[in-house]
Motif scaffolding. Sequence first.
Motif, PDB file in Angstrom:
ATOM      1  N   VAL A 660       0.516  -1.725   0.090  1.00 44.72           N
ATOM      2  CA  VAL A 660       0.010   0.143   0.067  1.00 44.72           C
ATOM      3  C   VAL A 660       1.355   1.540   0.149  1.00 44.72           C
ATOM      4  CG1 VAL A 660      -1.622   0.905   1.309  1.00 44.72           C
ATOM      5  CG2 VAL A 660      -1.813  -1.667   1.292  1.00 44.72           C
ATOM      6  N   LEU A 661       2.110   1.425   0.531  1.00 45.37           N
ATOM      7  CA  LEU A 661       2.660   2.206   1.048  1.00 45.37           C
ATOM      8  C   LEU A 661       3.752   3.024  -0.228  1.00 45.37           C
ATOM      9  CD1 LEU A 661       3.162   4.273   3.672  1.00 45.37           C
ATOM     10  CD2 LEU A 661       1.860   2.766   3.477  1.00 45.37           C
ATOM     11  N   ARG A 662       4.243   1.319  -0.895  1.00 40.93           N
ATOM     12  CA  ARG A 662       4.828   1.887  -1.816  1.00 40.93           C
ATOM     13  C   ARG A 662       3.683   2.599  -3.113  1.00 40.93           C
ATOM     14  NH1 ARG A 662       9.255  -1.959   0.561  1.00 40.93           N
ATOM     15  NH2 ARG A 662      10.285  -0.732   1.713  1.00 40.93           N
ATOM     16  N   ASP A 663       3.107   1.709  -3.230  1.00 39.99           N
ATOM     17  CA  ASP A 663       2.535   1.579  -4.363  1.00 39.99           C
ATOM     18  C   ASP A 663       1.296   2.763  -4.435  1.00 39.99           C
ATOM     19  OD1 ASP A 663       3.482  -0.457  -5.385  1.00 39.99           O
ATOM     20  OD2 ASP A 663       2.299  -2.100  -5.467  1.00 39.99           O
ATOM     21  N   GLY A 664       1.085   2.915  -3.340  1.00 40.54           N
ATOM     22  CA  GLY A 664      -0.590   3.715  -3.172  1.00 40.54           C
ATOM     23  C   GLY A 664      -1.364   3.394  -3.783  1.00 40.54           C
ATOM     24  N   ARG A 665      -2.273   4.211  -3.225  1.00 39.04           N
ATOM     25  CA  ARG A 665      -3.627   4.165  -4.195  1.00 39.04           C
ATOM     26  C   ARG A 665      -4.636   5.300  -4.900  1.00 39.04           C
ATOM     27  NH1 ARG A 665      -6.209  -0.345   0.612  1.00 39.04           N
ATOM     28  NH2 ARG A 665      -4.993  -2.064  -0.330  1.00 39.04           N
ATOM     29  N   ASN A 666      -4.157   5.553  -5.730  1.00 35.54           N
ATOM     30  CA  ASN A 666      -4.189   6.601  -6.895  1.00 35.54           C
ATOM     31  C   ASN A 666      -5.372   7.486  -6.895  1.00 35.54           C
ATOM     32  OD1 ASN A 666      -1.910   7.584  -6.914  1.00 35.54           O
ATOM     33  ND2 ASN A 666      -1.699   8.255  -9.443  1.00 35.54           N
ATOM     34  N   ALA A 667      -5.836   5.946  -7.064  1.00 39.46           N
ATOM     35  CA  ALA A 667      -7.859   6.336  -7.167  1.00 39.46           C
ATOM     36  C   ALA A 667      -8.968   6.722  -5.993  1.00 39.46           C
ATOM     37  CB  ALA A 667      -8.745   5.522  -8.304  1.00 39.46           C
ATOM     38  N   GLN A 668      -8.101   6.216  -5.128  1.00 39.01           N
ATOM     39  CA  GLN A 668      -8.544   6.877  -3.767  1.00 39.01           C
ATOM     40  C   GLN A 668      -7.902   7.617  -3.307  1.00 39.01           C
ATOM     41  OE1 GLN A 668      -8.407   2.909  -3.291  1.00 39.01           O
ATOM     42  NE2 GLN A 668     -10.151   2.991  -4.927  1.00 39.01           N
ATOM     43  N   GLY A 669      -6.946   8.251  -3.549  1.00 43.65           N
ATOM     44  CA  GLY A 669      -6.368   9.745  -3.046  1.00 43.65           C
ATOM     45  C   GLY A 669      -5.023   9.189  -2.069  1.00 43.65           C
ATOM     46  N   MET A 670      -4.998   8.066  -2.356  1.00 40.95           N
ATOM     47  CA  MET A 670      -3.921   7.288  -0.986  1.00 40.95           C
ATOM     48  C   MET A 670      -2.250   7.631  -2.536  1.00 40.95           C
ATOM     49  SD  MET A 670      -2.022   6.216   1.637  1.00 40.95           S
ATOM     50  CE  MET A 670      -0.174   5.114   1.445  1.00 40.95           C
ATOM     51  N   PRO A 671      -1.203   8.656  -1.611  1.00 44.70           N
ATOM     52  CA  PRO A 671       0.729   8.387  -2.501  1.00 44.70           C
ATOM     53  C   PRO A 671       0.646   7.919  -2.402  1.00 44.70           C
ATOM     54  CG  PRO A 671       0.247   9.981  -0.722  1.00 44.70           C
ATOM     55  CD  PRO A 671      -1.424   9.535  -0.585  1.00 44.70           C
ATOM     56  N   ALA A 672       1.474   7.133  -3.402  1.00 42.12           N
ATOM     57  CA  ALA A 672       3.120   6.213  -3.152  1.00 42.12           C
ATOM     58  C   ALA A 672       4.354   6.542  -2.339  1.00 42.12           C
ATOM     59  CB  ALA A 672       2.897   5.509  -4.942  1.00 42.12           C
TER      60      ALA A 672
END
Length: 699
Positions: A660-672
Motif C-alpha cells: 500500500v505504501l510503496r504503490d499507493g492507491r491513486n484512485a482513492q487518493g492514497m499517494p505512493a
Amino acid sequence: MVATRRTAGFGAGLALAALASVPSAQQAAPPVVDDAALAAETPGNDWLAFGRTYSEQRFSPLTQIDTGTVGRLGVDWYVDLAGDRGLVSTPLVVDGVMYFVRSMNVVRAVDAATGALRWEYDPDVAGHADRRLRVGWDHSRGIAFWKGKVYVATWDGRLNAIDAGTGRELWSTRTIDPGAPFYITGAPKVFRGKVLIGNGGTENGAARGYVTAYDAETGEQAWRFHIVPGNPADGFENEAMAMAADTWTGEWWEFGGGGNAWHGFTYDSEFDAVYIGTGNGSPWNRKIRSPGGGDNLFLCSVVALDADTGEYRWHYQTTPGETWDYNSNMDIVLADLTIDERPVKALMHAPKNGFFYVIDRSDGRLISAEPFTEVTWASAVDTATGRPVEVPGARYETGAALISPGPIGGHSWHAMSYNPETGLAYIPTIHLSYQFTDEGVDIDGWRSPVGRSDTGVSTRRLGSSRQDDVIGSLQAWDPVRQEQVWEVPLEGMWNAGTLTTAGNLVFQGRADGNLVAYDAASGAELWRFHVGSGISAPPITYAVDGRQYVALLVGWGGAMAGVGGPSEAAHGWSYGVHPRRLIAFALDGGTELPASPPPRVPAPVEAPFFEVDAGLAQQGAREYGGVCSSCHGRDAMSSGMAPDLRASGAVLSAAAFARVLRDGRNAQGMPAYPELSDQQLTALRHYIREQAERDLAGR
Ligand code: CA
C-alpha cells in the motif's frame, strides 16, 4: 424579483419529484452571468458565485423560508454521491441548473428543482496528480461561472473551463510548476473577463506563493502576483516585491517564504480591486526563514490588487512576522457599514489569529480589530499603528509557549456570512489552545522538506481555550461595535460555513450531522434536520418557479476530518461508512432519506502477537507526522477522511503494508511512497500498533 412567497402549503415533494422527467420550460437563452449580474445583490433566484455575489456576504434576499415558515422545511430531493469523500463546496445555481463539485474535482450539473442529471465532467485528477497526492486533499471548495462557462481548479493544479450547457472541456491550463509542492482546493473567482486562482502547500516544501489571473475565454495568463519576494539577485518582478524584500532577513528564498493564497479572494466592483487573503510562512517558524526578524510581507495579509493588471495597491498585514501558521486565507466579506456616523466601504476579515478586522477598502486603513475568540499571542491591535501588541514569549523565543488560537486558527475557511438587515456576521468559531516549541529543532541546519510535511516547529493541542471546555461555536458578531451578540456552543471545532437570509435566518451544518436554522437576530434555534453524516459544506438558497430551496452537500471533510484526532473522531463519521449526498430542502418537502448507519468510532484490531518495540515506535512517530498524519489523523486516530490505521489488518502484515505504501492507491487518493525503506516501514507499523495498544488498554 426580490423575494417569493407561497401561501398554499405544498405537501407534494414526491409529486414534484415525479415531474423530474418533464423538460424544463426554460428553453430561452440563459441569462448572461457577467460583472453586472455578479455584483447585483437584490435578485435572489440564482446563486451565481462562491459567496453568492461579489460581496461574498452569503446573504440571500429570498423570504419564502423565514422564521415563521422554516419549521415546515423538509427534504425535497436528494442525489446520492456514492464513493465520494470530503464534500466541502458551495454549489452554484444559474437559471434553474445547479453546478457542484464532487471528490476528485468531478463537476456535475443537475436540475435545481429535481436533482436530475444534466451532465458530469471528470478532470481525471488521479491520472494527473502523481506525487501531488502527497499534499492537500481531493477536496474543492467551489467553482465559478461566467458567460456560459464553469471553471474548476484541480487538486493537481490545473484550471479548467467547461461548457455550462454540455459539460465539455473548453480549455485547461496548468497553474503550478510540476515540481512545486502545491495543490489547489480553492474556488476560482471570475471578474472582468478574468479567472483568478491561487494555491496551497506551504507545509510541504520550499514554497513561494502567488495568484494568477487568466483570460476567461481562452485560458491565456493575464497577470501573476507573487506574495513574497524571491532572491534579490534574480531581480524583483515589481516594486511591491522590492518593498516586501526590505521586511525579510537572511536567505528566505531558500525556503520559499510561503504566503500561498489558497482560499480568500474577493473582487470589489466598486474599486475594481481584488483582495487576496495571504498565507503563512514557509516554514512556519520565522527564526528559520527570516532569522533576523522582520514583518515578512506579504505573509498573513489582505493585499489589494488592481483587478485588470494585478498591480499592488495596498496591504494590511494581520500578523507581522508570523510564526504560528496564522494565515489570513479566510474569507473577505464586503459591506457598507456606518461607523461613528460615517459611511464606510468596509472589508471584514476574521483570520486564524483570532482578531475580527474591519478595514476601509478605499485605502486599506484599519478601522478596528477585536478578538472574536480567546487570543493570548497579542493583547490587542493598536488602531493607531495597525499593529498587534504582542505578548512576550509568544514567539516561543524563551521556551515552549502556550498559545491561543492554535495553528487551526480561531476561524478557518468555513464561510462567514453577513446579514445587512441584522448587521451581524455569523462566524464558525474555534476555541483551542496549543503548545508551540522549537526545542530540538535544528534552526540553523533546517532544510525545507521534500515529499513530506515539516513546519520547523512542533505544536501540540492542549484543549479548549475556554473555561467551559467548549472547542467550537457559532457566533453572531457585530462588526461596528466589535462585540459578540449571541453564541451557540457546538460539539467539535470543525463546523461548517453559514448562510443568512432576509427571512431573518442563519443556517449552519454541523460536525454532528445537524443542519440547523436560527433566528438571525436572537440566535434562537428554529429548526434542525439530521442528515446522517458530518457536514462540512455551507448551505445555499435559491428559487425555481417560485419555490425557495436550501441545498447543501453532505460529506465530512477538510483538514480536521484528516488530522483532527480524538475530538473529531468522536463524531463517529468513519471512513467509507456514512452517506455522501447533495440534499435540497423546501417548505413541506416530503421526501424521505434512506437511513444512515449510526455513528461509529473505529475500534483498533487486537493483535497480541505483534510485539511493539518502543524504540521503533518512537522513530515511527516522526515518520508518521511527516507522511501519514494529515489524512489518517494525529495519534494514528482517523477522524474519518481516511481509514483508521489502528483498525487496519494491513498494518499487521509487513508485505501488505509495504504494498500500500510503496504503490499507493491513486484512485482513492492514497499517494505512493516508494522511497520509504523497509526500516522506515517497520517503524511506522510499530508506531501505529503502539497507538492501537494504547487505545485498547484504555477500553
Ligand atoms: Ca498553513
